[in-house]
Motif scaffolding. Sequence first.
Motif, mmCIF file in Angstrom:
data_model
loop_
_atom_site.group_PDB
_atom_site.id
_atom_site.type_symbol
_atom_site.label_atom_id
_atom_site.label_comp_id
_atom_site.label_asym_id
_atom_site.label_seq_id
_atom_site.Cartn_x
_atom_site.Cartn_y
_atom_site.Cartn_z
ATOM 1 N N THR A 92 0.837 -1.204 0.000
ATOM 2 C CA THR A 92 0.000 0.000 0.000
ATOM 3 C C THR A 92 0.873 1.255 0.000
ATOM 4 O OG1 THR A 92 -1.766 -1.177 1.141
ATOM 5 C CG2 THR A 92 -1.816 1.235 1.257
ATOM 6 N N GLY A 110 -5.020 4.183 -2.378
ATOM 7 C CA GLY A 110 -6.021 4.863 -1.559
ATOM 8 C C GLY A 110 -7.064 3.899 -1.025
ATOM 9 N N ALA A 111 -7.517 2.966 -1.874
ATOM 10 C CA ALA A 111 -8.520 1.983 -1.439
ATOM 11 C C ALA A 111 -7.941 1.044 -0.379
ATOM 12 C CB ALA A 111 -9.039 1.195 -2.633
ATOM 13 N N ALA A 114 -7.422 3.023 2.833
ATOM 14 C CA ALA A 114 -8.718 3.268 3.483
ATOM 15 C C ALA A 114 -9.197 2.008 4.182
ATOM 16 C CB ALA A 114 -9.742 3.751 2.456
ATOM 17 N N LEU A 118 -9.685 1.785 8.087
ATOM 18 C CA LEU A 118 -11.042 1.494 8.516
ATOM 19 C C LEU A 118 -11.045 0.302 9.470
ATOM 20 C CD1 LEU A 118 -14.027 2.261 8.218
ATOM 21 C CD2 LEU A 118 -14.157 0.636 6.324
ATOM 22 N N LEU A 153 -7.199 7.569 7.824
ATOM 23 C CA LEU A 153 -8.332 7.140 7.004
ATOM 24 C C LEU A 153 -8.812 8.299 6.131
ATOM 25 C CD1 LEU A 153 -10.630 5.252 6.108
ATOM 26 C CD2 LEU A 153 -11.830 5.866 8.232
ATOM 27 N N GLY A 154 -8.917 9.477 6.707
ATOM 28 C CA GLY A 154 -9.346 10.648 5.939
ATOM 29 C C GLY A 154 -8.408 10.960 4.793
ATOM 30 N N ALA A 156 -6.381 8.843 3.289
ATOM 31 C CA ALA A 156 -6.519 7.756 2.316
ATOM 32 C C ALA A 156 -7.744 7.970 1.433
ATOM 33 C CB ALA A 156 -6.604 6.412 3.037
ATOM 34 N N LEU A 157 -8.839 8.419 2.025
ATOM 35 C CA LEU A 157 -10.050 8.681 1.241
ATOM 36 C C LEU A 157 -9.853 9.851 0.277
ATOM 37 C CD1 LEU A 157 -12.745 8.106 4.000
ATOM 38 C CD2 LEU A 157 -12.276 6.641 2.014
ATOM 39 N N VAL A 158 -9.098 10.869 0.690
ATOM 40 C CA VAL A 158 -8.791 11.987 -0.212
ATOM 41 C C VAL A 158 -7.965 11.479 -1.400
ATOM 42 C CG1 VAL A 158 -7.462 14.137 -0.438
ATOM 43 C CG2 VAL A 158 -8.984 13.801 1.524
ATOM 44 N N LEU A 160 -7.858 8.437 -2.608
ATOM 45 C CA LEU A 160 -8.750 7.614 -3.422
ATOM 46 C C LEU A 160 -9.663 8.492 -4.272
ATOM 47 C CD1 LEU A 160 -9.995 4.932 -4.313
ATOM 48 C CD2 LEU A 160 -11.363 4.965 -2.200
ATOM 49 N N GLY A 161 -10.291 9.478 -3.668
ATOM 50 C CA GLY A 161 -11.197 10.358 -4.396
ATOM 51 C C GLY A 161 -10.500 11.136 -5.495
#
Length: 172
Positions: A92, A110-111, A114, A118, A153-154, A156-158, A160-161
Amino acid sequence: MAVLKTSEPEGQDETTPRPWARKIAAIRKAGRIVALTGVILPLLMIGGMKFTRVEIEALRPLIGGTPWLAWMYPVFGEAGASYVLGVVEIATALLLIAYPWSARAGVAGGALAALIFLVTCSIMIVLPIWEPALGFPALGPLGQFLIKDIALLGIALVVLGESLNRLDRGAT
């Protein structure tokens, strides 16, 4: 590099005086680099630790005490479960390192990041994270260790997005 850019104009809105625009852009760029580094380093360093006896022992209450992770011990054994987690964390981190140049690496990294964060955040639901003598909101050692994963986590989501957005626009 994509990690250094956002969809918003860098410090060039109507309320920002021009002399400040470059400084704002530099601060934003530095913040994005630090945020990404703040995800990559723990994944690399803690992932590498998964191959040591110290970390295998430290994981015992976390994996054994979490119903959705406990299956790993019968399948892989204690050392094997730790090694699997280490490989996933290091892979990762490598994907996240490639993210500025590859949207696909960013999506995968990112996935995975996350999912990792998570899962680690979910451990706080089943294991005691409060200091027993003080109770809520005083965090005990486990809570102090895990609470940072909410921010990770936040980020990682950024990643990914943003990577999904780049793919949608046709970047690779």
